[in-house]
Design a protein around this motif. Structure first.
Motif, PDB file in Angstrom:
ATOM      1  N   ALA A   1      13.523  -5.479   8.137  1.00 23.72           N
ATOM      2  CA  ALA A   1      12.292  -5.277   7.367  1.00 23.72           C
ATOM      3  C   ALA A   1      11.570  -6.594   7.121  1.00 23.72           C
ATOM      4  O   ALA A   1      12.188  -7.648   6.991  1.00 23.72           O
ATOM      5  CB  ALA A   1      12.615  -4.625   6.029  1.00 23.72           C
ATOM      6  N   THR A   2      10.259  -6.519   7.068  1.00 23.15           N
ATOM      7  CA  THR A   2       9.468  -7.696   6.725  1.00 23.15           C
ATOM      8  C   THR A   2       8.186  -7.251   6.017  1.00 23.15           C
ATOM      9  O   THR A   2       7.972  -6.057   5.789  1.00 23.15           O
ATOM     10  CB  THR A   2       9.153  -8.528   7.996  1.00 23.15           C
ATOM     11  N   SER A   3       7.371  -8.223   5.645  1.00 21.36           N
ATOM     12  CA  SER A   3       6.095  -7.889   5.008  1.00 21.36           C
ATOM     13  C   SER A   3       5.004  -8.717   5.680  1.00 21.36           C
ATOM     14  O   SER A   3       5.293  -9.700   6.378  1.00 21.36           O
ATOM     15  CB  SER A   3       6.141  -8.220   3.511  1.00 21.36           C
ATOM     16  N   LEU A   4       3.783  -8.348   5.418  1.00 23.37           N
ATOM     17  CA  LEU A   4       2.664  -9.090   6.004  1.00 23.37           C
ATOM     18  C   LEU A   4       2.657 -10.522   5.454  1.00 23.37           C
ATOM     19  O   LEU A   4       2.393 -11.477   6.181  1.00 23.37           O
ATOM     20  CB  LEU A   4       1.349  -8.371   5.696  1.00 23.37           C
TER      21      LEU A   4
ATOM     22  N   VAL B   1       0.888  -1.166   0.000  1.00 21.78           N
ATOM     23  CA  VAL B   1       0.000   0.000   0.000  1.00 21.78           C
ATOM     24  C   VAL B   1       0.920   1.207   0.000  1.00 21.78           C
ATOM     25  O   VAL B   1       1.639   1.449   0.969  1.00 21.78           O
ATOM     26  CB  VAL B   1      -0.904   0.012   1.257  1.00 21.78           C
ATOM     27  N   TRP B   2       0.961   1.925  -1.114  1.00 22.49           N
ATOM     28  CA  TRP B   2       1.769   3.139  -1.213  1.00 22.49           C
ATOM     29  C   TRP B   2       0.765   4.278  -1.382  1.00 22.49           C
ATOM     30  O   TRP B   2       0.188   4.437  -2.450  1.00 22.49           O
ATOM     31  CB  TRP B   2       2.753   3.083  -2.395  1.00 22.49           C
ATOM     32  N   MET B   3       0.538   5.007  -0.316  1.00 21.73           N
ATOM     33  CA  MET B   3      -0.537   6.008  -0.416  1.00 21.73           C
ATOM     34  C   MET B   3      -0.253   7.252   0.419  1.00 21.73           C
ATOM     35  O   MET B   3       0.488   7.201   1.401  1.00 21.73           O
ATOM     36  CB  MET B   3      -1.877   5.376  -0.051  1.00 21.73           C
TER      37      MET B   3
ATOM     38  N   VAL C   1       7.124  -3.353   9.092  1.00 17.69           N
ATOM     39  CA  VAL C   1       6.244  -3.651   7.950  1.00 17.69           C
ATOM     40  C   VAL C   1       5.670  -2.388   7.340  1.00 17.69           C
ATOM     41  O   VAL C   1       5.076  -2.429   6.274  1.00 17.69           O
ATOM     42  CB  VAL C   1       5.033  -4.571   8.295  1.00 17.69           C
ATOM     43  N   CYS C   2       5.812  -1.267   8.044  1.00 16.77           N
ATOM     44  CA  CYS C   2       5.220  -0.027   7.531  1.00 16.77           C
ATOM     45  C   CYS C   2       6.021   1.181   7.989  1.00 16.77           C
ATOM     46  O   CYS C   2       6.491   1.227   9.132  1.00 16.77           O
ATOM     47  CB  CYS C   2       3.783   0.100   8.041  1.00 16.77           C
TER      48      CYS C   2
ATOM     49  N   ILE D   1       3.037   0.431   3.304  1.00 18.68           N
ATOM     50  CA  ILE D   1       2.885  -0.859   4.001  1.00 18.68           C
ATOM     51  C   ILE D   1       3.394  -1.980   3.086  1.00 18.68           C
ATOM     52  O   ILE D   1       2.931  -2.126   1.948  1.00 18.68           O
ATOM     53  CB  ILE D   1       1.406  -1.143   4.383  1.00 18.68           C
ATOM     54  N   ASN D   2       4.351  -2.764   3.606  1.00 18.04           N
ATOM     55  CA  ASN D   2       4.868  -3.911   2.848  1.00 18.04           C
ATOM     56  C   ASN D   2       3.857  -5.040   2.977  1.00 18.04           C
ATOM     57  O   ASN D   2       3.813  -5.711   4.005  1.00 18.04           O
ATOM     58  CB  ASN D   2       6.211  -4.367   3.423  1.00 18.04           C
ATOM     59  N   VAL D   3       3.054  -5.248   1.942  1.00 18.39           N
ATOM     60  CA  VAL D   3       1.975  -6.233   2.060  1.00 18.39           C
ATOM     61  C   VAL D   3       2.424  -7.602   1.517  1.00 18.39           C
ATOM     62  O   VAL D   3       2.638  -8.541   2.281  1.00 18.39           O
ATOM     63  CB  VAL D   3       0.687  -5.749   1.362  1.00 18.39           C
TER      64      VAL D   3
END
Ligand code: BTN
Length: 259
Positions: free
Chosen positions: A156-159, A65-67, A118-119, A141-143
């Protein structure tokens, strides 16, 4: 199909792009042209995503999510950090609601799962001491990112990495905007973090462990005590002295790792 966005202001106008330089940059240009509070810019990818402290922010296509959201708060410049804290709380709640992952806030506003980020949130403002023109809230947010370069793996990590499945980016962005509007409204109404502080503190992992304060002069260990109404982190140094660390002044790390 994702659920419908149920907000009054945030996201009533949404501009979606396949690729932009940075959603913050696009939103800033729109704000300069007079765009209203609540306008949201979302992109599938960014080729010049910006992080804090002049860093770049990796924003691969379709995986996050890049917003950015345009706000026009009538507050004092020194209160802007509160907006960033509120955003952290909103994203943390949204991740928990949409993924059930145990997301926490690393003060002031990184969101971590299993101790890794994650964000990230980047707020940028225009104005001066007498009046704020606008504040752009940028959320990354790294989804569904599957892996990170070696140098980032530790922090760093992602969902997807944490939950072992893909998540719906639309659903996460909707939930983020809903929580953000709720807490933002509350903050503006009360004029302080008072009404949201307990929720923030509940989810703030920084309050649960000893930290390393990366002071310019000499890093020192401290025990976090509390968060004040302006969003400052109150710590006790090993020599017993109390300190309030203001947003943006110094970095804070967990003593055993990033969070
Ligand atoms: C950080 O360094 O932790 C902040 C990262 C913020 C990244 C987001 S992605 C959407 C928005 N556009 C940008 O260029 N940056 C923010």
């Amino acid at each position: 199909m994702s659920k419908k966005l149920e907000t009054q202001v945030f996201g009533k106008e949404i501009y979606r792009y396949e690729e932009v330089t940075s959603t913050n940059e696009v939103a800033r240009n729109m704000a300069k042209e007079g765009a209203s509070e609540g306008l949201v810019v979302i992109a599938d990818s960014q080729n010049k995503g910006r992080g804090r402290l002049g860093r770049s922010w990796q924003s691969p296509k379709g995986q996050g999510v890049w917003m950015s959201v345009i706000t026009r708060p009538q507050i004092q410049v020194q209160d802007i950090p509160a907006i960033t804290l509120i955003t952290g709380l909103a994203v943390c709640k949204a991740i928990r609601q949409t993924t059930s992952l145990p997301a926490y806030i690393k003060w002031p506003n990184d969101i971590v799962v299993d101790g890794k980020k994650v964000c990230g949130i980047l707020t940028q403002m225009s104005g001066d001491a007498s009046k704020i023109n606008y504040v752009i809230i940028g959320i990354g947010i790294n989804v569904n990112i599957e892996s990170f370069p070696e140098e980032l793996e530790e922090v760093a990590t992602s969902l997807k990495i944490e939950g072992g499945q893909n998540y719906d980016r639309e659903e996460i962005s909707i939930s983020t905007l809903e929580f953000l509007e709720l807490y933002y409204k509350e903050y503006i109404k009360v004029g302080s973090l008072e009404n949201v502080l307990d929720k923030y503190k509940d989810l703030c992992i920084t309050l649960k462990n000893q930290v390393l304060v990366l002071d310019d002069k000499k890093p020192y260990k401290a025990t976090p005590l509390d968060i004040d109404k302006r969003g400052g982190l109150i710590v006790v140094r090993e020599d017993g002295g109390k300190e309030t660390i203001k947003f943006g002044e110094v970095s804070v790390r967990g003593i055993y790792g990033y969070a």
